[in-house]
Design a protein around this motif. Structure first.
Motif, PDB file in Angstrom:
ATOM      1  N   VAL A  20       1.013   3.890  -3.157  1.00 14.23           N
ATOM      2  CA  VAL A  20       1.324   5.952  -2.795  1.00 14.23           C
ATOM      3  C   VAL A  20       2.339   6.259  -3.177  1.00 14.23           C
ATOM      4  O   VAL A  20       2.013   7.455  -3.937  1.00 14.23           O
ATOM      5  CB  VAL A  20       0.301   6.131  -0.787  1.00 14.23           C
ATOM      6  CG1 VAL A  20       1.039   7.531  -0.746  1.00 14.23           C
ATOM      7  CG2 VAL A  20      -0.405   5.495  -0.715  1.00 14.23           C
ATOM      8  N   GLN A  32       1.170  -1.361  -0.261  1.00 14.51           N
ATOM      9  CA  GLN A  32       0.029   0.327   0.139  1.00 14.51           C
ATOM     10  C   GLN A  32       0.756   1.132   0.475  1.00 14.51           C
ATOM     11  O   GLN A  32       0.719   1.837  -0.897  1.00 14.51           O
ATOM     12  CB  GLN A  32      -1.220  -0.339   0.957  1.00 14.51           C
ATOM     13  CG  GLN A  32      -2.147  -1.205   0.725  1.00 14.51           C
ATOM     14  CD  GLN A  32      -3.069  -1.000   2.158  1.00 14.51           C
ATOM     15  OE1 GLN A  32      -2.893  -0.467   3.086  1.00 14.51           O
ATOM     16  NE2 GLN A  32      -3.811  -1.841   2.396  1.00 14.51           N
ATOM     17  N   HIS A  33       2.101   1.211   0.896  1.00 10.60           N
ATOM     18  CA  HIS A  33       2.865   2.194   0.993  1.00 10.60           C
ATOM     19  C   HIS A  33       3.860   2.090  -0.652  1.00 10.60           C
ATOM     20  O   HIS A  33       3.716   3.955  -0.801  1.00 10.60           O
ATOM     21  CB  HIS A  33       3.533   2.236   2.221  1.00 10.60           C
ATOM     22  CG  HIS A  33       3.538   2.332   3.176  1.00 10.60           C
ATOM     23  ND1 HIS A  33       2.504   2.726   3.633  1.00 10.60           N
ATOM     24  CD2 HIS A  33       3.335   1.789   4.504  1.00 10.60           C
ATOM     25  CE1 HIS A  33       2.169   3.244   4.792  1.00 10.60           C
ATOM     26  NE2 HIS A  33       2.914   2.545   5.659  1.00 10.60           N
ATOM     27  N   TYR A  88       7.202  10.922   1.611  1.00  9.66           N
ATOM     28  CA  TYR A  88       6.088   9.749   2.282  1.00  9.66           C
ATOM     29  C   TYR A  88       7.009   8.362   2.029  1.00  9.66           C
ATOM     30  O   TYR A  88       7.091   7.670   3.034  1.00  9.66           O
ATOM     31  CB  TYR A  88       4.795   9.510   0.920  1.00  9.66           C
ATOM     32  CG  TYR A  88       3.951   8.452   1.673  1.00  9.66           C
ATOM     33  CD1 TYR A  88       2.690   9.128   3.012  1.00  9.66           C
ATOM     34  CD2 TYR A  88       3.918   6.850   1.529  1.00  9.66           C
ATOM     35  CE1 TYR A  88       2.315   7.637   2.578  1.00  9.66           C
ATOM     36  CE2 TYR A  88       3.081   6.004   1.499  1.00  9.66           C
ATOM     37  CZ  TYR A  88       2.562   6.230   2.415  1.00  9.66           C
ATOM     38  OH  TYR A  88       1.026   5.559   2.939  1.00  9.66           O
TER      39      TYR A  88
END
Length: 308
Positions: A85, A81-82, A184
């Protein structure tokens, strides 16, 4: 007696250190060729269509590489998921924003200036987080010099193109995407194999970009320039440049890594001079020197507190 001789181990460590030291310079050189890709490919394809094919072909190339090397995939749903993103931000958002802005008429110089604010925005964000993520005075001076150098490099191109709220907004979207993606990744993405990590990122970028490509009216023209631009985009910019950027973010401070972006427009100007006979005047050369000096001040600051 088994084991690796001390001399061989030392030689291997020396080679690894040399490769790590060369990574920033190689990254800047590869990333600067994005100008050549845009100049060759953009007249023959709409931006989202070109990027969708670039992502799809890059995924295919990475899958072949992964199958041959048996590289390990990221562990855990959260890491996927990271990575997804960061893929949407650093590929779909950044590249899509820049390409769409220039295609809509924004001058390349103004686009480079807007996106070139990334090191300053990153440093401001890091400083705002508190004393554990401090940007030193020396680094601030380097960031200011780098920004001044960038301005000198693109100054003669600022009047080219037509700036409108829409295409300037796309450039700002690209700036926000690459900045957020860098921060991020540094914060949430754990170290993993760069090949599989890039594949996950590109799949996420493709999932966002492909539907936008279907909405474009312009057809893709299979011109030799387009084919060459696509091949270089996949093999050099994505497999090479994006992989190096991933590794640099994982290994270095965010402020130091983003400061390398100041060197991209000057290197692009040199490539344009070599390949397209564009003018390389005193302002550009001065900007190149200022950008190089600024980045040197940022990346060579030895104080541990300066890490972001």
């Amino acid at each position: 007696m088994t084991g690796v001789p001390a001399s061989d181990a030392a030689a291997a460590a020396s080679r690894q250190a040399a490769l790590l030291a060369a990574m920033p310079a190689v990254f800047v050189l590869i990333w600067s060729t994005g100008f050549v890709v845009a100049r060759l490919g953009m007249p023959h394809a709409p931006p989202m269509g070109f990027l969708a094919w670039r992502y799809a072909l890059s995924v295919a190339a990475f899958l072949l590489w992964i199958g041959w090397s048996r590289a390990a995939w990221p562990r855990g749903r959260s890491q996927w998921q990271h990575l997804a993103v960061t893929g949407v931000l650093m590929h779909a958002g950044y590249l899509g924003g820049v390409w769409a802005a220039v295609k809509d008429g924004l001058g390349a110089g103004l686009a480079a200036l807007v996106v070139g604010l990334q090191p300053m925005i990153t440093a401001l964000w890091i400083s705002a987080r508190g004393h554990r993520h401090h940007v030193s005075g020396r680094q601030w001076l380097g960031l200011a010099l780098g920004l001044a150098g960038l301005l000198l490099v693109v100054w003669h191109k600022l009047h080219l193109g037509e700036a409108r709220p829409f295409n300037v907004g796309l450039a700002v979207l690209a700036l926000a995407s690459i900045t957020a993606g860098t921060l991020y990744q540094k914060r949430w993405v754990k170290p993993c194999d760069v090949r599989t990590a890039n594949t996950v990122q590109l799949l996420a970028a493709l999932a966002v970009t492909a539907p936008l490509a279907w909405l474009e009216q312009e057809a893709i023209e299979l011109h030799p320039e387009l084919i060459g631009a696509m091949a270089w985009s996949v093999l050099a910019l994505t497999l090479g440049g994006s992989s190096l950027l991933y590794l640099l973010i994982q290994r270095g401070a965010a402020t130091a890594v983003t400061s390398l972006m100041y060197l991209v427009p000057p290197c692009t100007a040199v490539l344009a001079w070599l390949l397209f006979d564009e003018t390389l005047g005193p302002l550009v050369l001065t900007g190149l020197a200022l950008s190089a000096a600024g980045v040197a001040l940022v990346v060579r600051d030895p104080r541990p507190a300066a890490r972001g």
